[in-house]
Design a protein around this motif. Structure first.
Motif, PDB file in Angstrom:
ATOM      1  N   ALA A   1      -3.077   3.144  -3.472  1.00 58.50           N
ATOM      2  CA  ALA A   1      -2.394   4.413  -3.723  1.00 58.50           C
ATOM      3  C   ALA A   1      -2.559   4.877  -5.163  1.00 58.50           C
ATOM      4  N   GLU A   2      -2.682   3.934  -6.097  1.00 52.45           N
ATOM      5  CA  GLU A   2      -2.787   4.319  -7.503  1.00 52.45           C
ATOM      6  C   GLU A   2      -4.201   4.721  -7.902  1.00 52.45           C
ATOM      7  N   ALA A   3      -5.171   4.500  -7.032  1.00 54.36           N
ATOM      8  CA  ALA A   3      -6.549   4.865  -7.354  1.00 54.36           C
ATOM      9  C   ALA A   3      -6.683   6.384  -7.400  1.00 54.36           C
ATOM     10  N   VAL A   4      -7.341   6.900  -8.417  1.00 57.88           N
ATOM     11  CA  VAL A   4      -7.496   8.346  -8.599  1.00 57.88           C
ATOM     12  C   VAL A   4      -8.731   8.816  -7.843  1.00 57.88           C
ATOM     13  N   ILE A   5      -8.569   9.839  -7.014  1.00 56.01           N
ATOM     14  CA  ILE A   5      -9.690  10.399  -6.270  1.00 56.01           C
ATOM     15  C   ILE A   5      -9.632  11.921  -6.340  1.00 56.01           C
ATOM     16  N   VAL A   6     -10.714  12.551  -5.888  1.00 57.48           N
ATOM     17  CA  VAL A   6     -10.718  13.998  -5.691  1.00 57.48           C
ATOM     18  C   VAL A   6     -10.618  14.243  -4.191  1.00 57.48           C
ATOM     19  N   ASP A   7      -9.739  15.153  -3.802  1.00 60.49           N
ATOM     20  CA  ASP A   7      -9.522  15.399  -2.380  1.00 60.49           C
ATOM     21  C   ASP A   7     -10.740  16.023  -1.707  1.00 60.49           C
ATOM     22  N   GLU A   8     -11.294  17.055  -2.335  1.00 61.20           N
ATOM     23  CA  GLU A   8     -12.415  17.761  -1.705  1.00 61.20           C
ATOM     24  C   GLU A   8     -13.711  17.016  -2.003  1.00 61.20           C
TER      25      GLU A   8
ATOM     26  N   PRO B   1       4.053  -5.364  16.547  1.00 57.92           N
ATOM     27  CA  PRO B   1       4.476  -4.638  15.345  1.00 57.92           C
ATOM     28  C   PRO B   1       4.595  -5.516  14.104  1.00 57.92           C
ATOM     29  N   THR B   2       5.069  -6.768  14.268  1.00 53.64           N
ATOM     30  CA  THR B   2       5.191  -7.638  13.094  1.00 53.64           C
ATOM     31  C   THR B   2       3.813  -7.932  12.494  1.00 53.64           C
ATOM     32  N   VAL B   3       2.813  -8.102  13.346  1.00 52.70           N
ATOM     33  CA  VAL B   3       1.450  -8.362  12.860  1.00 52.70           C
ATOM     34  C   VAL B   3       0.860  -7.091  12.247  1.00 52.70           C
ATOM     35  N   GLN B   4       1.170  -5.929  12.821  1.00 54.61           N
ATOM     36  CA  GLN B   4       0.709  -4.668  12.240  1.00 54.61           C
ATOM     37  C   GLN B   4       1.181  -4.529  10.797  1.00 54.61           C
ATOM     38  N   ARG B   5       2.468  -4.805  10.578  1.00 56.53           N
ATOM     39  CA  ARG B   5       3.011  -4.691   9.217  1.00 56.53           C
ATOM     40  C   ARG B   5       2.338  -5.685   8.276  1.00 56.53           C
ATOM     41  N   ARG B   6       2.157  -6.906   8.755  1.00 55.58           N
ATOM     42  CA  ARG B   6       1.551  -7.934   7.916  1.00 55.58           C
ATOM     43  C   ARG B   6       0.081  -7.624   7.630  1.00 55.58           C
ATOM     44  N   LEU B   7      -0.612  -7.026   8.596  1.00 55.73           N
ATOM     45  CA  LEU B   7      -2.009  -6.647   8.399  1.00 55.73           C
ATOM     46  C   LEU B   7      -2.140  -5.658   7.241  1.00 55.73           C
ATOM     47  N   LEU B   8      -1.337  -4.607   7.245  1.00 53.88           N
ATOM     48  CA  LEU B   8      -1.391  -3.627   6.159  1.00 53.88           C
ATOM     49  C   LEU B   8      -0.951  -4.246   4.837  1.00 53.88           C
ATOM     50  N   GLU B   9       0.018  -5.147   4.899  1.00 53.22           N
ATOM     51  CA  GLU B   9       0.470  -5.809   3.681  1.00 53.22           C
ATOM     52  C   GLU B   9      -0.650  -6.643   3.068  1.00 53.22           C
ATOM     53  N   ARG B  10      -1.385  -7.394   3.900  1.00 56.41           N
ATOM     54  CA  ARG B  10      -2.470  -8.230   3.386  1.00 56.41           C
ATOM     55  C   ARG B  10      -3.617  -7.376   2.830  1.00 56.41           C
ATOM     56  N   ILE B  11      -3.893  -6.243   3.486  1.00 51.76           N
ATOM     57  CA  ILE B  11      -4.916  -5.349   2.957  1.00 51.76           C
ATOM     58  C   ILE B  11      -4.499  -4.873   1.563  1.00 51.76           C
TER      59      ILE B  11
ATOM     60  N   ALA C   1       1.534   3.680   3.365  1.00 52.14           N
ATOM     61  CA  ALA C   1       2.149   3.932   2.056  1.00 52.14           C
ATOM     62  C   ALA C   1       3.176   2.859   1.705  1.00 52.14           C
ATOM     63  N   GLU C   2       3.823   2.278   2.696  1.00 52.28           N
ATOM     64  CA  GLU C   2       4.802   1.226   2.434  1.00 52.28           C
ATOM     65  C   GLU C   2       4.165   0.003   1.784  1.00 52.28           C
ATOM     66  N   HIS C   3       2.836  -0.108   1.889  1.00 57.34           N
ATOM     67  CA  HIS C   3       2.136  -1.280   1.352  1.00 57.34           C
ATOM     68  C   HIS C   3       1.154  -0.890   0.257  1.00 57.34           C
ATOM     69  N   GLY C   4       1.424   0.242  -0.397  1.00 61.26           N
ATOM     70  CA  GLY C   4       0.624   0.647  -1.542  1.00 61.26           C
ATOM     71  C   GLY C   4      -0.744   1.176  -1.189  1.00 61.26           C
ATOM     72  N   LEU C   5      -0.905   1.710   0.030  1.00 59.48           N
ATOM     73  CA  LEU C   5      -2.195   2.222   0.488  1.00 59.48           C
ATOM     74  C   LEU C   5      -2.097   3.718   0.762  1.00 59.48           C
ATOM     75  N   ALA C   6      -3.224   4.403   0.619  1.00 62.56           N
ATOM     76  CA  ALA C   6      -3.253   5.854   0.853  1.00 62.56           C
ATOM     77  C   ALA C   6      -4.576   6.241   1.509  1.00 62.56           C
ATOM     78  N   PHE C   7      -4.602   7.439   2.049  1.00 68.89           N
ATOM     79  CA  PHE C   7      -5.764   7.942   2.785  1.00 68.89           C
ATOM     80  C   PHE C   7      -6.918   8.245   1.831  1.00 68.89           C
ATOM     81  N   LEU C   8      -8.114   7.831   2.241  1.00 65.48           N
ATOM     82  CA  LEU C   8      -9.328   8.188   1.519  1.00 65.48           C
ATOM     83  C   LEU C   8     -10.182   9.148   2.336  1.00 65.48           C
TER      84      LEU C   8
END
Length: 512
Positions: A285-292, A113-123, A228-235
């Motif tokens: 997360a701040e990148a603007v996209i269109v959902d559809e 789990p500690t590496v999982q968190r750090r992986l998303l943080e580095r991304i 989301a905790e690391h400023g990332l969102a679904f594309l």
């Protein structure tokens, strides 16, 4: 026994760019990209990408020193200079600048789990403002039962070296399969199918997937909360949820119509389709996209492609009778309109090359004319045909990408296979095809691939095979020239069909 490293087709940069373009994150596919692979193994994934895009910069890191050493050896032998490989830990690796694409395949679920968190943080730290990250992970509900199989193997494997643990784990699976009741109960059928998936799997895969100390499946919604905790969102999602793509094309928008979020919609899809693995694309997360998704950019500048198979012996392109094609997933595409039938038929014949929308329509019309089929086609029919091709692409039954490979199906007078493909044939007995799929080679074709360096005509290749045979390095015994010649022809045809034959090049153009 190492986890096998090979090309990850969904993580090819052109496919990542296609998702970004569909969602308005990027306007085009820039070939001078920066690409980072976390957990690259011996670089079986990024080296073929580097060969296709010499203007790109690729970096691969992995904790396993032996894997990196193997990758560096192939890299040095290939002569490519646009790849950096090093033994490093993503938790504290020093990486300069940002990356357009970051890939972590077979990492997240399999680390602490500690590496999982750090992986998303580095991304989150390294991803460019319009960048795309690919993260694969085991997911529920599909990994619920698969986790039961893993736990069964782990309990039996116990302690010891890899070979003994693997032997005891396999024995547990064999014993469980033998004890299953002979009935049609849904649980029995599902468990039998899960156990059947283990048959013939590589030992390195079994150790890494079923007997590794860490393997955490996670619900998609929970994964997105962590991102989301690391400023990332679904594309977008790269791996299909169903063979024909119908549910994943329709269900999310139906769910979103009830005021639920896109994440909720994707979670419903996972439950409906019993998804077991995801290859999720993340953005800032701040990148603007269109959902559809919108295919406008790809439609204007992209290439369609499809490895379709005809269900019938003859392609009847005229009106009055449907024509059925089988997609790689096994889904059947049944078509009645002549121009769409002809367009799919032309894509089938062109594979692995791609055709633009304009080219595929022109080729379809030419195919109809060649067969004497009189057809009045107006702009509306042409538009409807391209629309249908885009729909098939969104359902993953064909491809629409902002790039097409240089793929030559014709066997040239002096056959030339890229040096990296030749090294793959030598070290792996396999080859990365132009569209980033791994193809196993029979022993003779693996040898033929290695000697196709552009310096021999077919007579010269036959002499080379004889040398290999006389040295005992060709697994065909003492076969004479009358046997070798047809073997050579068959191998050259196979390599040609794969599209790995390159256009003729001069000696000073070859990397080797």
């Amino acid at each position: 026994m190492r986890y096998p490293t090979r090309a990850i087709a969904p993580a090819h940069p052109a496919r990542l760019a296609a998702h970004a373009m569909r969602h308005g994150l990027r306007p085009a596919f820039n070939r001078a990209f920066r690409y980072l692979e976390i957990g690259c193994g011996d670089a079986g994934h990024i080296l073929p990408i580097a060969a296709q895009f010499p203007e790109a910069e690729l970096v691969g890191i992995d904790l396993e020193a032996d894997a990196i050493a193997d990758g560096l050896a192939v890299l040095a032998e290939s002569g490519m200079t646009n790849v950096t490989l090093r033994r490093d830990d993503i938790c504290d690796a020093h990486l300069e600048g940002s990356f357009d694409y970051i890939v972590a395949h077979g990492v997240y679920s399999w680390v602490a789990p500690t590496v999982q968190r750090r992986l998303l943080e580095r991304i989150g730290e390294l991803l460019a403002p319009d960048g795309v990250a690919y993260v694969s992970y085991n997911t529920f509900p599909g990994w619920g039962l698969r986790g039961v199989v893993r736990d069964t193997m782990l309990r039996s494997a116990g302690q010891g070296d890899d070979a003994s643990r693997l032997r005891r784990g396999k024995s547990a699976v064999t014993r469980l399969a033998r004890l299953l009741p002979q009935n049609d109960h849904p649980y029995t059928q599902l468990l039998r199918a899960e156990l059947g998936l283990l048959e013939g799997k590589d030992d390195g895969y079994l150790l890494g997937e079923y007997l590794a100390p860490h393997n955490e499946p996670i619900y998609f919604a929970d994964m997105m909360a962590r991102a989301a905790e690391h400023g990332l969102a679904f594309l977008a999602e790269t791996l299909p949820a169903s063979p024909d793509g119908f549910l994943e094309h329709a269900l999310p928008w139906e769910v979103m119509g009830t005021s639920l979020s896109r994440v909720d919609a994707e979670q419903c899809l996972d439950v409906a389709c019993y998804r077991q693995l995801r290859g999720t694309l993340l953005r800032r997360a701040e990148a603007v996209i269109v959902d559809e998704p919108d295919d406008g950019l790809l439609r204007a500048a992209g290439w369609f492609a499809a490895p379709l198979c005809l269900q019938t012996q003859e392609a009847i392109l005229g009106a009055g009778k449907p024509l059925a094609f089988v997609a790689p997933s096994g889904a059947v595409i049944q078509v009645e309109r002549p121009l769409l039938k002809a367009a799919l038929w032309c894509l089938h014949n062109a594979w692995p090359q791609g055709l633009t929308g304009r080219e595929v329509v022109a080729a379809g019309l030419a195919a109809l004319r060649d067969r004497g089929i009189e057809l009045i086609v107006d702009e509306r029919e042409i538009e409807a045909t391209v629309d249908d091709l885009c729909l098939l692409a969104r359902r993953r039954l064909i491809e629409l990408l902002p790039w097409a490979p240089e793929a030559e199906r014709r066997v040239p007078d002096r056959p030339y296979v890229h040096v990296l493909n030749r090294l793959e044939a030598k070290h792996r007995g396999a080859m990365t095809a132009p569209r980033h799929d791994t193809v196993l080679l029979d022993p003779v074709t693996a040898v033929v691939a290695q000697i196709c360096d552009g310096t021999h005509d077919q007579r010269g290749l036959l002499r080379e095979l004889e040398i290999w045979r006389d040295a005992g390095d060709l697994p065909i015994g003492d076969a004479g020239a009358e046997t070798l010649a047809p073997m050579l022809q068959q191998s050259l045809r196979s390599l040609g069909e794969l599209g790995v034959m390159r256009p003729a090049v001069s000696a000073n153009q070859r990397l080797d």
